[in-house]
Design a protein around this motif. Structure first.
Motif, mmCIF file in Angstrom:
data_model
loop_
_atom_site.group_PDB
_atom_site.id
_atom_site.type_symbol
_atom_site.label_atom_id
_atom_site.label_comp_id
_atom_site.label_asym_id
_atom_site.label_seq_id
_atom_site.Cartn_x
_atom_site.Cartn_y
_atom_site.Cartn_z
ATOM 1 N N ILE A 1 -10.968 3.497 -5.132
ATOM 2 C CA ILE A 1 -9.505 3.427 -4.626
ATOM 3 C C ILE A 1 -8.376 4.893 -4.971
ATOM 4 C CG2 ILE A 1 -9.414 2.584 -7.086
ATOM 5 C CD1 ILE A 1 -7.592 0.348 -5.627
ATOM 6 N N HIS A 2 -7.546 5.032 -4.170
ATOM 7 C CA HIS A 2 -6.638 6.289 -4.784
ATOM 8 C C HIS A 2 -5.300 5.271 -5.328
ATOM 9 C CE1 HIS A 2 -8.728 8.750 -1.470
ATOM 10 N NE2 HIS A 2 -9.029 7.755 -0.912
ATOM 11 N N PHE A 3 -5.161 5.697 -5.794
ATOM 12 C CA PHE A 3 -3.742 5.500 -6.825
ATOM 13 C C PHE A 3 -2.416 6.466 -5.871
ATOM 14 C CE2 PHE A 3 -1.227 7.578 -10.491
ATOM 15 C CZ PHE A 3 -0.973 6.689 -10.525
ATOM 16 N N PRO A 4 -2.638 7.254 -5.770
ATOM 17 C CA PRO A 4 -1.436 7.667 -5.264
ATOM 18 C C PRO A 4 -1.563 6.989 -3.470
ATOM 19 C CG PRO A 4 -2.907 9.432 -5.435
ATOM 20 C CD PRO A 4 -3.549 8.221 -5.974
ATOM 21 N N GLN A 5 -1.993 6.515 -3.841
ATOM 22 C CA GLN A 5 -1.768 5.387 -1.807
ATOM 23 C C GLN A 5 -0.837 4.122 -1.972
ATOM 24 O OE1 GLN A 5 -4.885 6.553 0.503
ATOM 25 N NE2 GLN A 5 -5.097 8.415 -0.394
ATOM 26 N N THR A 6 -0.192 3.356 -2.590
ATOM 27 C CA THR A 6 -0.076 2.262 -3.087
ATOM 28 C C THR A 6 0.808 2.458 -1.711
ATOM 29 O OG1 THR A 6 1.208 3.503 -5.219
ATOM 30 C CG2 THR A 6 -0.829 1.526 -5.541
ATOM 31 N N GLN A 7 1.351 3.397 -1.365
ATOM 32 C CA GLN A 7 2.263 2.966 -0.550
ATOM 33 C C GLN A 7 2.571 3.911 0.504
ATOM 34 O OE1 GLN A 7 6.185 4.801 -3.255
ATOM 35 N NE2 GLN A 7 6.801 2.734 -3.053
ATOM 36 N N VAL A 8 1.438 3.854 0.619
ATOM 37 C CA VAL A 8 0.430 4.580 2.019
ATOM 38 C C VAL A 8 -0.332 3.299 2.668
ATOM 39 C CG1 VAL A 8 -1.584 5.858 3.066
ATOM 40 C CG2 VAL A 8 -0.001 6.633 0.996
ATOM 41 N N ILE A 9 -0.714 2.233 2.201
ATOM 42 C CA ILE A 9 -1.027 1.043 2.309
ATOM 43 C C ILE A 9 -0.627 0.441 3.494
ATOM 44 C CG2 ILE A 9 -0.161 -0.108 0.800
ATOM 45 C CD1 ILE A 9 -2.736 -1.875 0.952
ATOM 46 N N ALA A 10 -1.099 -0.073 4.779
ATOM 47 C CA ALA A 10 -0.203 0.351 6.021
ATOM 48 C C ALA A 10 0.708 0.913 6.327
ATOM 49 C CB ALA A 10 0.303 -1.544 5.624
#
Ligand code: GUN
Ligand code: ZN
Length: 446
Positions: free
Chosen positions: A85-94
């Motif tokens: 899982i990529h920690f800095p991608q929570t606002q990349v999802i979707a």
């Protein structure tokens, strides 16, 4: 001063239907692979499970003190483990409309560039661990951004919560914007410093993390290979054969190597500690070498479908002439759900498209003990004496649709698990225990 006649203990009792795996199931109906107590009690002391008993013994257990958390009728499982899982991608999802390389350039690298700010990283780390726990995931193997401070922020937050997290500073020294680049030397130094400060500090571990062959120079892979040799106690994570354009680019960048896997192998990065994200389009030679080396292929179904990467050959890798170890993961933010239940549902569909079957018990084994074994962690992913008391409590009837569906069930545990993985998600998570400590989530009991 009054002295209590009994020393207060930090004993915790958790009552419910207790399910845990003993080994990898061979397929549906392999009930000897797991233990299931209709009405059981998990006894916890000092963060570890000390006993798993029938609830008939609750009188004896309560007499010995301890807080009782009564989830009678609910399922108690080991906390889920997410192996990529990529920690800095929570606002990349979707993020809309691209396949891997364009998706990285357009959405991912700009989002990751913000994690150089320690305050931002710290706030994001709180959200990230909250989100994992809400979904019943108590351990994850995480990519940070290129910034060492992002890994530090996540490790710090995990230490505060008591979770066991595996975290890497992502190494990348070419083919990306300058704000997300390091160098061969700084990747080595930063990762070595993280290992010295954090690996084995409480429950935290550090992972050597070259992003993928496209964004690392030969010098960087060489440096990280030597670091991996110096630290056989550390896992190594990277990406492998996810997308055809990616594979063609790796061939162009490393013309002397036999194939994509051989790039990593050449630099000493392949072995039983290697977690290879995706591993979809493997050649027969790569499969043989994965098998022989003990490297793990990490299946990320929601990501593979969302980014349009391809259909992972689960049964081909598991049961072929050269069997490969397999783990399951969300791959946020290429992946579209934090829930390992939803991830298992998509794994099932990917396998249907390949004419393969994923039984519920194989899926739940993977999410728990199977993923723990992929990480080489014998004290995670199981409910048995001495294991860490990381637990998830699930309500299989949390939604009207699920309750309605289960009314037509014979009461068979495997059928219930299949409904849970097919229709379930964070709404089914009643409670999570981390090192025996209740996290105070929604309780649908009483
Ligand atoms: N390959 C290299 N970096 C990434 C990433 O962040 N996500 C996915 N899905 N694949 C990658
Ligand atoms: Zn990934």
């Amino acid at each position: 001063m009054t002295v209590p006649d009994r020393i207060p203990s930090d004993r915790t009792l958790v009552r419910g239907r207790v399910l845990s795996f003993k080994r990898r199931p061979q397929g549906a109906g392999d009930s000897s692979a797991y233990t299931y107590l209709e009405d059981g009690v998990v006894v916890i002391e000092a963060g570890r499970i000390t006993e798993v008993a029938d609830a008939g013994e609750i009188g004896r257990l309560e007499a010995d003190q301890g807080a009782l958390h009564d989830f009678t009728g609910k399922l108690i499982l080991p906390g889920f483990i997410d192996t990529h899982i990529h920690f800095p991608q929570t606002q990349v999802i979707a993020s809309y409309g691209e396949q891997l390389l364009e998706w990285l350039t357009r959405y991912t690298f700009p989002a990751e560039s913000r994690y150089g700010d320690p305050g931002f990283s710290a706030a994001q780390a709180r959200f990230f661990i909250d989100e994992l726990l809400r979904n019943g995931t108590t351990t994850a193997v995480c990519y940070g951004s290129v910034h060492k401070s992002s890994a530090e922020a996540l490790l710090t937050e995990s230490e505060r919560r008591g979770t066991a997290m595996f975290v890497g500073k992502t190494a990348m020294d070419r083919n990306a914007p300058p704000e997300v680049l390091d160098t061969a030397q700084s990747a080595y130094d930063d990762t070595a410093a993280l290992i010295a400060a954090w690996h084995g500090r409480g429950r935290q571990k550090v992972v050597i993390t070259p992003r993928f062959a496209i964004t690392s120079t030969p010098e960087q892979l060489e440096a990280l290979g030597s670091l991996a040799r110096a630290h056989p106690e550390c896992l190594m994570q990277t990406h492998l054969s996810e997308n055809s354009e990616e594979i063609a680019t790796v061939r162009r960048l490393f013309p002397d190597r036999a194939d994509y896997l051989d790039v990593y192998d050449h630099y000493g990065l392949i072995g039983p500690n290697s977690l290879m994200g995706h591993a979809i389009h493997l050649t027969p030679r790569e499969i043989r070498r994965m098998s022989e080396s003990g490297a793990v292929a990490v299946f990320c179904p929601t990501s593979n479908l969302f980014i349009g990467s391809g259909l992972f050959d689960y049964k081909g890798l598991e049961n072929g002439a050269h069997p490969v170890r397999i783990a399951l993961a969300t791959d946020i933010g290429g992946g579209t759900s934090y829930s390992m239940l939803e991830t298992a549902a998509e794994a099932y569909k990917v396998m249907q498209l390949r004419g393969q079957k994923l039984s519920a018990i194989e899926a739940f084994h993977l999410m728990t003990r199977g993923n723990a074994e992929a990480l080489g962690e014998p004290d995670l992913g199981r409910i048995e004496p001495n294991a860490h008391a990381d637990l998830v409590v699930l309500d299989s009837s949390a939604t009207p649709a699920m309750a309605h569906r289960l009314k037509a069930s014979s009461g068979d545990i495997e059928e219930e698990l299949f409904v849970l993985m097919t229709l379930g998600g964070e709404q089914n998570v009643c409670e999570v225990f981390v090192g025996g400590r209740s996290q105070g989530l929604r309780r649908t009991i009483g």
